[in-house]
Design an enzyme around this catalytic site. Structure first.
Site, PDB file in Angstrom:
ATOM      1  N   GLU A   1      35.813  30.900  35.065  1.00  0.00           N
ATOM      2  CA  GLU A   1      34.620  31.271  34.297  1.00  0.00           C
ATOM      3  C   GLU A   1      34.775  30.887  32.824  1.00  0.00           C
ATOM      4  O   GLU A   1      35.655  31.397  32.134  1.00  0.00           O
ATOM      5  CB  GLU A   1      34.399  32.776  34.430  1.00  0.00           C
ATOM      6  CG  GLU A   1      34.340  33.229  35.877  1.00  0.00           C
ATOM      7  CD  GLU A   1      34.536  34.721  36.046  1.00  0.00           C
ATOM      8  OE1 GLU A   1      34.189  35.466  35.111  1.00  0.00           O
ATOM      9  OE2 GLU A   1      35.047  35.144  37.090  1.00  0.00           O
TER      10      GLU A   1
ATOM     11  N   HIS B   1      29.857  32.546  34.931  1.00  0.00           N
ATOM     12  CA  HIS B   1      30.787  33.148  35.917  1.00  0.00           C
ATOM     13  C   HIS B   1      30.846  32.285  37.192  1.00  0.00           C
ATOM     14  O   HIS B   1      30.413  32.704  38.270  1.00  0.00           O
ATOM     15  CB  HIS B   1      30.261  34.552  36.228  1.00  0.00           C
ATOM     16  CG  HIS B   1      31.177  35.449  36.994  1.00  0.00           C
ATOM     17  ND1 HIS B   1      31.646  35.159  38.251  1.00  0.00           N
ATOM     18  CD2 HIS B   1      31.681  36.678  36.701  1.00  0.00           C
ATOM     19  CE1 HIS B   1      32.399  36.153  38.692  1.00  0.00           C
ATOM     20  NE2 HIS B   1      32.441  37.077  37.766  1.00  0.00           N
TER      21      HIS B   1
HETATM   22  O1  TA6 Z   1      35.043  37.767  36.948  1.00  0.00           O
HETATM   23  C1  TA6 Z   1      35.840  38.843  36.906  1.00  0.00           C
HETATM   24  C2  TA6 Z   1      35.068  40.141  37.170  1.00  0.00           C
HETATM   25  O2  TA6 Z   1      34.854  40.828  35.969  1.00  0.00           O
HETATM   26  C3  TA6 Z   1      35.858  40.951  38.183  1.00  0.00           C
HETATM   27  O3  TA6 Z   1      36.430  42.097  37.572  1.00  0.00           O
HETATM   28  C4  TA6 Z   1      34.841  41.291  39.261  1.00  0.00           C
HETATM   29  O4  TA6 Z   1      34.216  42.512  38.957  1.00  0.00           O
HETATM   30  C5  TA6 Z   1      33.894  40.097  39.154  1.00  0.00           C
HETATM   31  O5  TA6 Z   1      33.766  39.896  37.756  1.00  0.00           O
HETATM   32  C6  TA6 Z   1      32.579  40.250  39.886  1.00  0.00           C
HETATM   33  O6  TA6 Z   1      31.759  41.166  39.231  1.00  0.00           O
HETATM   34  P1  TA6 Z   1      30.336  41.552  39.931  1.00  0.00           P
HETATM   35  O7  TA6 Z   1      29.699  42.523  38.985  1.00  0.00           O
HETATM   36  O8  TA6 Z   1      29.558  40.276  40.056  1.00  0.00           O
HETATM   37  O9  TA6 Z   1      30.684  42.115  41.278  1.00  0.00           O
END
Ligand code: TA6
Length: 284
Positions: free
Chosen positions: A255, A155
């Site tokens: 990601e 991510h």
């Molecule tokens: O990367 C996309 C995602 O799934 C978004 O929906 C947002 O929730 C992000 O990840 C960050 O997630 P987190 O749990 O690290 O706040």
């Protein structure tokens, strides 16, 4: 140089400094939260309000989403993006390579806690090669007696000078799932990021390019047929404890993933590897 350090609260990390780059990897989540190539602007973004506390995901760098990406599809009490990013990993190998880059390998295996959230036996290794480029390889071993299904992601939060001067190439013509609109679309026009975006692109080009006015980042991925694009923008950022209000202006998540329809079934005894190779050049 490879040093094992910790913050005042005991939060442990590995610091790497070589002739190419400076990086930091937290043992929690095997989470690289800083990487800067010599004489270049930072590659990875880190929130000024990031937590470095046991059990709390670090806002920035490259969190590892495993064994599910996003919200758990059946049990919403389980943590978003799975448990890998908040579990303590073990550094099992570290060495300086002949070309002056640095290799670090960390491991996470099934334990009493993971079994409470996911009933399968697994072994994860993540390997970092920090040199002229940043190479990240996540090896997912199924050491169980039955197949299991995973969705996963590296991510990655990239640091940009200004989101309003940032463009992404390699997603043209791709189908994508828009998590905000909860619908599928096609990227028919040049990608512009001028509001909150939360999308899973399918069959992206194997090489994705991110340009801002100071640098070009080239992301090459393998073991993945989906790429997640995310920026929370202003309003969403205000709801996040570990984001400053203007943090969205200097970050963009690209990601490398196996998300949604790109989830993977790994047979017993088999391994799936997700790889991201990241290069940074001065903008042309
Ligand atoms: O990367 C996309 C995602 O799934 C978004 O929906 C947002 O929730 C992000 O990840 C960050 O997630 P987190 O749990 O690290 O706040």
């Amino acid at each position: 140089m490879i040093s094992h350090k910790q913050f005042e609260n005991g939060f442990k990390y590995i610091e790497i400094l070589n002739k190419y780059a400076h990086a930091k990897i937290a043992l929690q989540g095997a989470h690289i939260f800083a990487c800067r190539f010599k004489d270049k602007p930072p590659l990875l973004w880190l929130s000024k309000k990031a937590f470095f506390e046991e059990g709390k995901a670090i806002r920035g760098g490259i969190p590892i989403c495993f064994p599910w990406f996003g919200k758990h599809t059946e049990d919403t009490t389980l943590p978003q993006h799975g448990f890998a990013r908040t579990q303590l990993w073990q550094c099992v190998e570290e060495k300086e390579l002949a070309d002056g880059s640095t290799f670090v390998r960390l491991k996470l295996s099934t334990n009493m806690f993971t079994l409470t959230q996911w009933k399968y036996k697994f072994k994860l290794y993540i390997e970092f090669v920090i040199g002229k480029t940043l190479n990240v390889s996540l090896h997912i071993h199924n050491i169980d007696t039955k197949p299991f299904e995973v969705s996963t992601a590296l991510h990655t939060y990239f640091s940009v000078s200004d989101i309003n001067k940032t463009s992404v190439r390699g997603l043209e013509g791709c189908q994508y799932y828009d998590a905000l609109e909860t619908q599928y679309n096609e990227q028919t026009i040049p990608l512009v990021i001028d509001k909150e975006v939360d999308r899973v692109y399918f069959s992206p080009n194997n090489v994705i390019t991110l340009d801002d006015d100071r640098k070009k980042i080239v992301l090459s991925q393998s073991g993945s047929n989906s790429l997640v694009l995310w920026n929370p923008w202003k309003e969403k950022s205000k709801t996040m404890q570990d984001m400053t209000e203007d943090g969205y202006r200097t970050m963009l998540c690209l990601e490398t993933a196996n998300a949604r329809e790109d989830m993977r079934v790994i047979a017993a005894g088999e391994t799936h590897t997700l790889r991201a190779k990241i290069m940074q050049e001065d903008s042309t």
